[in-house]
Motif scaffolding. Structure first.
Motif, short mmCIF file in Angstrom:
data_model
loop_
_atom_site.label_atom_id
_atom_site.label_comp_id
_atom_site.label_asym_id
_atom_site.label_seq_id
_atom_site.Cartn_x
_atom_site.Cartn_y
_atom_site.Cartn_z
N LEU A 154 0.85 -1.19 0.00
CA LEU A 154 0.00 0.00 0.00
C LEU A 154 0.88 1.24 0.00
O LEU A 154 1.51 1.56 1.01
CB LEU A 154 -0.91 -0.02 1.23
N PRO A 155 0.97 1.96 -1.12
CA PRO A 155 1.76 3.19 -1.16
C PRO A 155 0.95 4.35 -0.60
O PRO A 155 -0.25 4.45 -0.82
CB PRO A 155 2.02 3.39 -2.66
N CYS A 156 1.62 5.22 0.14
CA CYS A 156 0.92 6.38 0.68
C CYS A 156 1.92 7.48 1.04
O CYS A 156 3.13 7.23 1.13
CB CYS A 156 0.08 6.01 1.90
N SER A 157 1.41 8.66 1.27
CA SER A 157 2.26 9.77 1.68
C SER A 157 2.51 9.69 3.18
O SER A 157 1.80 9.00 3.92
CB SER A 157 1.57 11.10 1.35
N TYR A 158 3.52 10.41 3.65
CA TYR A 158 3.79 10.45 5.08
C TYR A 158 2.61 11.07 5.83
O TYR A 158 2.28 10.65 6.94
CB TYR A 158 5.07 11.26 5.36
N ALA A 159 1.95 12.03 5.22
CA ALA A 159 0.83 12.71 5.87
C ALA A 159 -0.35 11.78 6.10
O ALA A 159 -1.10 11.92 7.07
CB ALA A 159 0.39 13.91 5.02
N SER A 160 -0.52 10.80 5.20
CA SER A 160 -1.67 9.89 5.31
C SER A 160 -1.32 8.54 5.94
O SER A 160 -2.17 7.66 6.05
CB SER A 160 -2.28 9.65 3.92
N LEU A 161 -0.08 8.39 6.37
CA LEU A 161 0.39 7.09 6.88
C LEU A 161 -0.46 6.57 8.03
O LEU A 161 -0.93 5.43 8.01
CB LEU A 161 1.85 7.21 7.32
N GLU A 162 -0.67 7.39 9.05
CA GLU A 162 -1.42 6.92 10.22
C GLU A 162 -2.86 6.57 9.85
O GLU A 162 -3.42 5.60 10.37
CB GLU A 162 -1.38 7.96 11.34
N ASP A 212 7.93 8.62 -0.60
CA ASP A 212 6.68 8.28 0.06
C ASP A 212 6.91 7.02 0.88
O ASP A 212 8.05 6.55 1.02
CB ASP A 212 5.56 8.07 -0.97
N VAL A 213 5.86 6.46 1.41
CA VAL A 213 5.96 5.25 2.22
C VAL A 213 5.23 4.11 1.51
O VAL A 213 4.16 4.33 0.93
CB VAL A 213 5.33 5.44 3.61
N THR A 214 5.80 2.91 1.57
CA THR A 214 5.10 1.72 1.11
C THR A 214 4.88 0.81 2.31
O THR A 214 5.85 0.39 2.97
CB THR A 214 5.89 0.96 0.03
N ILE A 215 3.62 0.56 2.62
CA ILE A 215 3.27 -0.33 3.73
C ILE A 215 3.08 -1.73 3.16
O ILE A 215 2.25 -1.95 2.28
CB ILE A 215 1.97 0.11 4.43
N LYS A 216 3.88 -2.67 3.63
CA LYS A 216 3.71 -4.06 3.23
C LYS A 216 2.80 -4.74 4.25
O LYS A 216 3.08 -4.71 5.45
CB LYS A 216 5.05 -4.77 3.12
N LEU A 217 1.73 -5.34 3.75
CA LEU A 217 0.69 -5.87 4.62
C LEU A 217 0.37 -7.33 4.32
O LEU A 217 0.53 -7.80 3.20
CB LEU A 217 -0.61 -5.07 4.43
#
Length: 208
Positions: free
Chosen positions: A137-145, A166-171
């Motif tokens: 799930l790619p997202c910006s630092y602002a939308s991470l939480e 940006d951040v990539t959340i591996k889930l």
């Protein structure tokens, strides 16, 4: 859906009640033979103890317990009930008691063996075994939480975080929840973010 709970690993706990020492040990096992081997190992290690009470549950197999000389119903069954309530399978638990010279009574024994089994389980932790969809799930630092909370709402487990521009959340997401989770992310991002499915795995994942 084939899903079940197991101990995350080995767990040990000890406490003293009216000078009696209770030592709880739990191990994940795959068969009754493994369970019996661990019981024998504990009995050999704590050969000088008054009691080595035990229980185990094998998924799609037997449930067994022993009071090992304690009054009937005060040790093995209370221990077994701890794991039944939690829905735990594929484990063996041995609680060793070094008698301290003071009788605890039936109620005291029941509480002590229940506590020892629960403390050992808490030390081990609990994992769920099931099929997971691996996704990114790619997202910006602002939308991470915000996205972490959305993932948790669909029982997603974070396996890794990749930080860059940006951040990539591996889930790991339960397979039956991947599609609704994907649609939710698409909706709240106004169609700008799509989940990337990277694979599937049937495995144990710690949940607590």
């Amino acid at each position: 859906m084939n899903e079940y709970l197991i101990p995350s690993g080995a767990g040990e706990a000890e406490f003293t009640e009216k000078r009696s020492r209770f030592l709880g040990h739990i191990r994940p096992v795959e068969s009754e033979e493994e369970a019996r081997e661990f019981i024998a190992e504990m009995k050999k290690k704590y050969y000088d103890a008054r009691h080595n009470c035990w229980c185990y549950i094998i998924k799609d197999g037997p449930e067994r317990y022993s009071d090992d000389g304690e009054p009937q119903g005060t040790a093995g069954i209370p221990m077994l009930e701890v794991f039944r309530r939690e829905g735990i399978n594929n484990f063996v638990c041995v609680v060793t008691r070094y008698f301290g010279g003071i009788l605890l009574g039936a109620g005291g024994l029941l509480r002590a063996y229940t506590k020892s089994a629960k403390d050992a389980l808490d030390a081990a932790g609990i994992s769920v075994v099931r099929t997971w969809t691996e996704t990114e799930l790619p997202c910006s630092y602002a939308s991470l939480e915000r996205f972490k909370l959305e993932a948790a709402a669909y029982d997603g487990i974070i396996s890794d975080m990749v930080y860059g521009a940006d951040v990539t959340i591996k889930l790991l997401v339960p397979e039956e929840k991947f599609q609704p989770f994907s649609e939710r992310i698409f909706d709240i991002s106004s169609g700008s973010i799509c989940l990337k499915k990277t694979g599937e795995a049937f495995r144990a994942v710690a949940i607590k």
